[in-house]
Design a protein around this motif. Structure first.
Motif, mmCIF file in Angstrom:
data_model
loop_
_atom_site.group_PDB
_atom_site.id
_atom_site.type_symbol
_atom_site.label_atom_id
_atom_site.label_comp_id
_atom_site.label_asym_id
_atom_site.label_seq_id
_atom_site.Cartn_x
_atom_site.Cartn_y
_atom_site.Cartn_z
ATOM 1 N N ARG A 271 0.882 -1.187 0.000
ATOM 2 C CA ARG A 271 0.000 0.000 0.000
ATOM 3 C C ARG A 271 0.909 1.224 0.000
ATOM 4 O O ARG A 271 1.476 1.599 1.025
ATOM 5 N N ARG A 273 0.104 4.314 -0.717
ATOM 6 C CA ARG A 273 -0.538 5.570 -0.321
ATOM 7 C C ARG A 273 0.041 5.998 1.036
ATOM 8 O O ARG A 273 -0.012 5.239 2.003
ATOM 9 N N THR A 340 -16.007 2.189 12.725
ATOM 10 C CA THR A 340 -16.733 1.726 11.529
ATOM 11 C C THR A 340 -17.269 0.312 11.745
ATOM 12 O O THR A 340 -18.379 0.001 11.308
ATOM 13 N N GLY B 101 -10.828 7.386 -1.968
ATOM 14 C CA GLY B 101 -9.656 6.917 -1.215
ATOM 15 C C GLY B 101 -9.986 6.696 0.253
ATOM 16 O O GLY B 101 -9.583 5.699 0.849
ATOM 17 N N ARG B 102 -10.734 7.649 0.835
ATOM 18 C CA ARG B 102 -11.109 7.520 2.250
ATOM 19 C C ARG B 102 -11.978 6.277 2.473
ATOM 20 O O ARG B 102 -11.776 5.514 3.410
ATOM 21 N N LEU B 103 -12.944 6.098 1.582
ATOM 22 C CA LEU B 103 -13.856 4.966 1.745
ATOM 23 C C LEU B 103 -13.145 3.639 1.471
ATOM 24 O O LEU B 103 -13.431 2.627 2.123
ATOM 25 N N ALA B 104 -12.220 3.657 0.505
ATOM 26 C CA ALA B 104 -11.443 2.436 0.230
ATOM 27 C C ALA B 104 -10.611 2.074 1.458
ATOM 28 O O ALA B 104 -10.459 0.895 1.782
ATOM 29 N N ASP B 105 -10.101 3.081 2.160
ATOM 30 C CA ASP B 105 -9.323 2.835 3.384
ATOM 31 C C ASP B 105 -10.209 2.178 4.448
ATOM 32 O O ASP B 105 -9.801 1.229 5.119
ATOM 33 N N THR B 106 -11.444 2.696 4.576
ATOM 34 C CA THR B 106 -12.398 2.100 5.521
ATOM 35 C C THR B 106 -12.687 0.656 5.130
ATOM 36 O O THR B 106 -12.687 -0.248 5.976
#
Lengths: 424, 150
Positions: A271, A273, A340, B101-106
């Motif tokens: 990853r 990123r 979450t 990107g944020r949602l993919a991280d979640t």
């Protein structure tokens, strides 16, 4: 048999995580209130108070919260009745840490003794409660072994701390200095370091898609570390100070090896990123490598002034740079992760709205690194202490703000979003 | 006999690899590559879930009688992850790469927690209770991997 639903309620780790940054803020405020003494000597009560804000306060709170969460699911170790256990451990550990620090600042009121007793009670209850599960844990990997070492290290560190508090209240004995050194050794190298290593073995490959840690090496280290700590303790206790110092270099080797492996895994991560938490981890590993070098200097320096400054710098690097740094980075990942999961379990969808943005998280990581560097400079240049303390305060406030924003976002999401399916 | 934990855990890692490529494309704001890589990840994940839900879990539930146990929890999480996949796909198409990107991280975090629970708890249980049904395990394993696209 261990069940999927053995993870504790979110409120259990959250109560520890939300309070942890307050101790960091208190520590930074103490640096600003006592700029002439907070970094002057490792033996000054103000320096001891600052250190324990981070160790007995921030680190203990965050690590207890993490153990409640990690042991059942990741290490296959049952934590019995987590809500009830947290109901005892959390208030006792918070009050214990507050009174302990207050006792260093206000001697003569028996606050140190009462605080140490409460901390011993909190940690003792916790260790006794989780020990059966940890001994019979189903997971067979270095993480579980390292967590066992960490829990045992916590018990030894707290017991030594309790003995020290007793001596402070009733007059220091002949082996006071040895006890202080062993307490620091077991707290930092017996508890915090193996716990961070155990958690890293689980989360670094998982969150960043890296190759796994070398299992054989870490399993061997998990056996060698407690043997090494026991050997150092025995040598120090029988008066073989020289041998104890040389053996302590083994701790440096462990720390350096772990930091090097972790940093290399980050370089090999799939990853790519970049995120604030990953930067925080890498900064903490650089600090750990620096800590390993400082330990060697503190142990082997012939000049007492150099050894004294190296010991101060070691405390700053380990307590603030490494362990508080890793905790800050970990909570940036773990909090949204737990929230979450909880939202999904409630049928509210997994999207958390309103948490801190990446920019705020990066600011926390940068402030944390800057604060550590400035504190190190301030040990040599005392006129920098106030500036270093101010940056440390900003870093801790940033940490607290981010942690609380996650919690507030969770609260807001729960209050405003309708369930899309019936709750289980 | 082929084991559930060995093959399904390896498939988790395969999904991670494809996810990493999709996430990188999202971070680089390369819409076509991101959409393509994410679609491949979505297909791989869906095949994994189907192998579990249509073969492994029913056999596990029949053998243990646990219809509301760990397999039910995993089914619920599968639905949650597929829902998130759909959201990420829409965001990529809409060109909202930050939110994607944020949602993919979640999604990735939930996926890792899910995988850990399966690998630590459910798969060892499946290997234990399905040891007398090697054909079921082999059938499930055969369904893993990228499905043929006509």
């Amino acid at each position: 048999m261990l069940e999927v639903r053995d993870a504790p309620p979110l409120s259990v780790p959250l109560r520890f995580f939300l309070g942890a940054p307050l101790f960091g803020i208190a520590g930074a405020l103490l640096v600003l209130i006592y700029p002439d003494t907070a970094l002057a000597s490792r033996w000054h009560p103000h320096a001891v108070a600052v250190l324990h804000c981070f160790t007995a306060g921030l680190m203990l709170q965050a690590m207890l919260g993490a153990l409640f969460q990690v042991l059942p699911v990741a290490a296959g170790s049952l934590v019995p009745r987590p809500r009830l256990l947290a109901g005892v451990v959390h208030p006792a550990s918070v009050l214990g840490a507050v009174l302990l620090v207050a006792g260093f600042l206000l001697p003569g009121y028996h606050l140190t003794g009462i605080g140490a007793a409460l901390l011993a009670l909190a940690c003792g209850v916790f260790v006794v409660a989780i020990a059966p599960g940890l001994l019979h844990a189903t997971a067979r990997d270095p993480a579980r072994r390292l967590m066992r070492v960490a829990v045992a290290g916590l018990a030894v560190a707290v017991a030594l701390g309790f003995a020290l508090a007793h001596q402070l209240e009733h007059g220091a004995g002949a082996r006071f200095v040895t006890l202080v050194n062993l307490h620091a050794l077991w707290a930092l190298a017996g508890w915090a370091l193996p716990l961070v290593a155990g958690v890293a073995v689980l989360v670094v490959p998982m969150f960043y898609i890296t190759p796994p840690y070398p299992k054989m090496l870490l399993s061997l280290a998990a056996i060698a570390l407690p043997v090494l700590l026991a050997a150092i303790s025995t040598a120090a206790w029988i008066g073989a100070e020289g041998l104890a110092r040389w053996l302590a270099l083994g701790v440096s080797v462990f720390a350096l090896g772990f930091a090097g492996i972790t940093y290399r895994l980050f370089l090999l991560r799939r990853r790519t990123r970049t995120d604030a938490a990953g930067s925080g981890w890498r900064a903490a590993m650089v600090a750990l490598a620096g800590g390993a070098a400082l330990l060697a200097v503190a142990m082997l320096a012939s000049d007492p002034d150099t050894a004294q400054r190296a010991a101060m710098a070691l405390g700053v690097v380990l307590a603030i740079g490494v362990f508080s740094g890793v905790i800050g980075a970990m909570l940036q990942k773990i909090l949204p992760f737990l929230i979450t999961l909880r939202l999904a379990a409630l049928g509210l969808g997994a999207r958390l709205t309103g948490g801190p943005g990446e920019r705020a998280l990066r600011a926390q990581t940068w402030l944390q690194s800057a604060a550590v560097l400035l504190l190190l400079i301030a040990i040599c240049l005392p006129r920098m202490v106030v500036f270093a303390g101010a940056v440390l305060l900003l870093a801790q406030c940033s940490f607290a703000w981010n942690v609380w924003r996650f919690a507030l976002a969770y609260r807001h999401t729960r209050a405003t979003r309708q369930p899309n399916e019936p709750q289980a | 006999m082929a084991s559930v934990i060995e093959h399904f855990a390896a498939d988790h890692r395969a999904c991670d690899e494809v996810f990493a490529r999709a996430e990188q494309a999202i971070a680089q704001r390369m819409q076509l590559q991101a959409a393509d890589a994410f679609a491949r990840f979505h297909l791989l994940l869906d095949a994994h879930f189907r192998a579990e839900e249509e073969v492994i879990f029913p056999a596990f539930e029949a053998a243990t009688g646990m219809t509301a146990g760990p397999s039910a929890v995993m089914r619920g999480e599968h639905g949650e992850m597929l829902g998130l996949c759909e959201d990420v796909r829409r965001l990529i198409i809409a060109g909202d790469f930050d939110e994607a990107g944020r949602l993919a991280d979640t999604l990735f975090s939930i996926m890792q927690a899910h995988n850990m629970k399966e690998e630590q708890i459910l798969y060892p249980m499946c290997d234990q209770v399905l040891s007398a049904q090697p054909q079921v395990v082999a059938d499930a394993i055969a369904r893993l991997g990228m499905p043929e696209v006509s």
